[in-house]
Design an enzyme around this catalytic site. Structure first.
Site, PDB file in Angstrom:
ATOM      1  N   HIS A  25       0.824  -1.222   0.000  1.00 40.55           N
ATOM      2  CA  HIS A  25       0.000   0.000   0.000  1.00 40.55           C
ATOM      3  C   HIS A  25       0.856   1.269   0.000  1.00 40.55           C
ATOM      4  O   HIS A  25       0.340   2.349  -0.251  1.00 40.55           O
ATOM      5  CB  HIS A  25      -0.936   0.005   1.216  1.00 40.55           C
ATOM      6  CG  HIS A  25      -2.045  -1.002   1.112  1.00 40.55           C
ATOM      7  ND1 HIS A  25      -3.332  -0.655   0.803  1.00 40.55           N
ATOM      8  CD2 HIS A  25      -2.047  -2.355   1.242  1.00 40.55           C
ATOM      9  CE1 HIS A  25      -4.086  -1.746   0.771  1.00 40.55           C
ATOM     10  NE2 HIS A  25      -3.331  -2.792   1.035  1.00 40.55           N
ATOM     11  N   ASP A  66       3.823   9.605  -0.918  1.00 46.18           N
ATOM     12  CA  ASP A  66       2.627   8.880  -0.473  1.00 46.18           C
ATOM     13  C   ASP A  66       2.312   7.788  -1.485  1.00 46.18           C
ATOM     14  O   ASP A  66       2.349   8.043  -2.694  1.00 46.18           O
ATOM     15  CB  ASP A  66       1.443   9.863  -0.379  1.00 46.18           C
ATOM     16  CG  ASP A  66       0.441   9.470   0.695  1.00 46.18           C
ATOM     17  OD1 ASP A  66       0.319   8.260   0.967  1.00 46.18           O
ATOM     18  OD2 ASP A  66      -0.207  10.365   1.256  1.00 46.18           O
TER      19      ASP A  66
HETATM   20  P1  ADP Z   1      -2.697   7.068   5.039  1.00 44.54           P
HETATM   21  O1  ADP Z   1      -3.188   5.692   4.679  1.00 44.54           O
HETATM   22  O2  ADP Z   1      -1.220   7.269   4.891  1.00 44.54           O
HETATM   23  O3  ADP Z   1      -3.166   7.550   6.374  1.00 44.54           O
HETATM   24  P2  ADP Z   1      -4.560   8.008   2.963  1.00 44.54           P
HETATM   25  O4  ADP Z   1      -4.861   9.403   2.519  1.00 44.54           O
HETATM   26  O5  ADP Z   1      -4.298   7.060   1.859  1.00 44.54           O
HETATM   27  O6  ADP Z   1      -3.346   8.094   3.980  1.00 44.54           O
HETATM   28  O7  ADP Z   1      -5.789   7.445   3.780  1.00 44.54           O
HETATM   29  C1  ADP Z   1      -6.222   8.079   4.922  1.00 44.54           C
HETATM   30  C2  ADP Z   1      -7.656   7.648   5.253  1.00 44.54           C
HETATM   31  O8  ADP Z   1      -7.919   8.012   6.592  1.00 44.54           O
HETATM   32  C3  ADP Z   1      -8.679   8.369   4.380  1.00 44.54           C
HETATM   33  O9  ADP Z   1      -9.738   7.498   4.080  1.00 44.54           O
HETATM   34  C4  ADP Z   1      -9.147   9.500   5.276  1.00 44.54           C
HETATM   35  O10 ADP Z   1     -10.486   9.887   5.078  1.00 44.54           O
HETATM   36  C5  ADP Z   1      -8.987   8.930   6.659  1.00 44.54           C
HETATM   37  N1  ADP Z   1      -8.663  10.013   7.598  1.00 44.54           N
HETATM   38  C6  ADP Z   1      -7.526  10.736   7.667  1.00 44.54           C
HETATM   39  N2  ADP Z   1      -7.609  11.668   8.636  1.00 44.54           N
HETATM   40  C7  ADP Z   1      -8.840  11.550   9.175  1.00 44.54           C
HETATM   41  C8  ADP Z   1      -9.575  12.231  10.210  1.00 44.54           C
HETATM   42  N3  ADP Z   1      -9.049  13.243  10.898  1.00 44.54           N
HETATM   43  N4  ADP Z   1     -10.822  11.802  10.497  1.00 44.54           N
HETATM   44  C9  ADP Z   1     -11.354  10.787   9.812  1.00 44.54           C
HETATM   45  N5  ADP Z   1     -10.746  10.119   8.843  1.00 44.54           N
HETATM   46  C10 ADP Z   1      -9.505  10.479   8.517  1.00 44.54           C
END
Ligand code: ADP
Length: 457
Positions: A156, A364
């Site tokens: 991922h 990322d």
């Molecule tokens: P990572 O997997 O590195 O954290 P991604 O952007 O691929 O980054 O995925 C992050 C996921 O987590 C997304 O679905 C996003 O909506 C969720 N997310 C990130 N921050 C928050 C938050 N503060 N509240 C709710 N969901 C969150």
């Protein structure tokens, strides 16, 4: 249809909770329900000593199996090799990646223990799908126990260029382990190419054809499968009454001010200090935005056991305090930094209430926030997305305003441009991005991966 076995560090959630958690869980649960299957991984619990006890929860055709970690295994495998070695290194942070042999041994030990625990529950025809950097050696452990099932692996996070990977003393062992799978999947084409380059340059491997590489005496399939979101559902969520309510409340708070939004897990790969500085530069270079534009950054803490994560929080609090002290007014706070999580509906509403989505990771694998921001927009009057070229998503969302997050001036310019972007241009860009998100959603990702793993049955 063959049974599916999914292995990932964290298991679930299933049912209603899966919907709340969003895309990936839903996609995997759907696949597991369709063909029946097991989902196996860590329970999230840490016990004092190792125990091979497996907790089993049956949910119709789907069975969840979880195991606890001992404190020692948690420290070495999860906090250690996975999060202090592989995570930073694979995100090109050689400076933060720490190598400790004992952690690597712990990582292999946990993979072996989990493989051993799963072994008696496997059936000869199972398709096994292993996820992410926690479980690179999982297949090689299973193969050493005699398993011959088809096994696929999906990473991922990014796969680093060979020059970066070879700084890890055990790079050879990791890549060799990947050759125990039949299929290795990456998020993007550059990740796939980095892997192939490593195989050719470091192991004398051979490219067989577009999708096959030979090394360590085995030929495997190597492909890119960009992960998507549950686009239609997220768009519907953003138009729902609950999200609208959030959107209206947000507008009330803003009093006509324009909001730029950032949503990230608090992590040094997300480029948050750079982002705050670029916003400060926007206020310096384009003073007309003072008093009228706010950056709301939602960034809940994660992995608080790892010191680098505490440092980043302190740094962000420092920068936002400085910017707010320097520019703030009694009725305007330039940076609103919120350290908590939101439910999906609230998040969708917040995205929709924001004229610009600012997604500027330094590196990322994909970045789902960028995709969610686009899916949540009002089709009549969508906001603009400013997106780092170093997010995997930039390859698909090339109609975003693409930036280099290391270029403070450039990001400030992109923000200014996005804040002033005329509606027809926003609509053009949004339609192009949304078309891609609809075509390449999470179901396609899952189906493509499983079709490649099944091969010609
Ligand atoms: P990572 O997997 O590195 O954290 P991604 O952007 O691929 O980054 O995925 C992050 C996921 O987590 C997304 O679905 C996003 O909506 C969720 N997310 C990130 N921050 C928050 C938050 N503060 N509240 C709710 N969901 C969150």
């Amino acid at each position: 249809m063959r049974r599916l076995v999914v292995v990932s560090n964290r298991v679930g959630p299933v049912r209603a909770a899966a919907k709340a958690a969003g895309g990936l869980a839903v996609a995997l649960v759907d696949a597991l329900r369709e063909r029946g299957g097991l989902w196996f991984g860590w329970s999230g619990k840490v016990g004092e000593r190792f125990s091979s006890r497996i907790e089993k929860v049956e949910e119709g055709p789907l069975t969840l199996l979880t195991m606890d970690l001992s404190q020692e295994d948690f420290d070495a495998y999860y906090n250690g090799f996975a999060n202090q070695t592989l995570w930073p290194l694979f995100h090109y942070r050689v400076d933060l990646s720490q190598f400790d042999r004992a952690h690597f041994e712990g990582y292999n030990r946990v993979n072996a223990r989990f493989a051993q625990a799963l072994l008696p529950r496997l059936e000869p025809d199972d398709l096994i799908w292993v996820h992410d950097y926690h479980f690179i050696p999982f297949a090689s452990q299973l193969r050493s126990m005699g398993c011959e099932q088809r096994m696929g692996y999906f990473l991922h996070i990014p796969f680093p260029a060979p020059e970066i990977l070879v700084t890890l003393p055990v790079h050879d062992s990791l890549v060799r382990a990947l050759f125990s799978y039949d299929l290795v999947g990456f998020q993007t084409e550059p990740d796939r190419i980095a892997f192939i380059n490593y195989c050719v340059q470091e192991t004398g491997g051979r490219i067989i054809d577009d999708y096959h590489v030979e090394a360590f005496g085995r030929t495997i399939q190597v492909r890119a499968f960009p992960i998507g979101i549950d686009t239609e559902n997220f768009a519907e969520l953003a138009a729902s009454a609950g999200a609208k309510d959030r959107c209206v409340r947000m507008s009330d708070v803003l009093h006509g001010q324009i909001q730029i939004i950032g949503v990230d897990r608090l992590d040094y790969t997300k480029g948050l200090p750079e982002r705050f500085r670029a916003f400060e530069r926007l206020l310096e270079n384009y003073p007309e935005n003072r008093g009228g534009v706010t950056l709301m950054q939602v960034a809940p803490t994660s992995r608080t056991d790892v010191e680098d994560y505490v440092d980043i929080r302190n740094e962000l609090e420092g920068i936002s305090g400085n910017v707010n002290g320097r520019f703030g007014e009694f009725d305007w706070t330039p940076i609103r930094y919120i350290g908590r999580s939101f439910g999906r509906k609230a998040l969708a509403g917040l995205y929709r209430a924001s004229k610009v989505g600012l997604v500027t990771p330094l590196r990322d694998g994909m970045n789902l926030v960028a995709k969610e921001y686009v899916a949540a927009q009002d089709p009549e009057n969508p906001g603009a997305l400013v997106l780092s070229r170093f997010a995997g998503a930039a390859r698909q969302l090339d109609s975003a305003v693409i930036v280099n997050p290391f270029d403070t001036e450039g990001v400030a310019e992109a923000l200014q441009r996005s804040l002033r972007m005329p509606r027809p241009e926003r609509l053009d860009r949004w339609h192009s991005m949304m078309g891609c998100l609809r075509r390449e959603n999470v179901d396609k990702w899952r189906n493509d991966f499983l079709a490649a793993l099944r091969g010609r049955e």
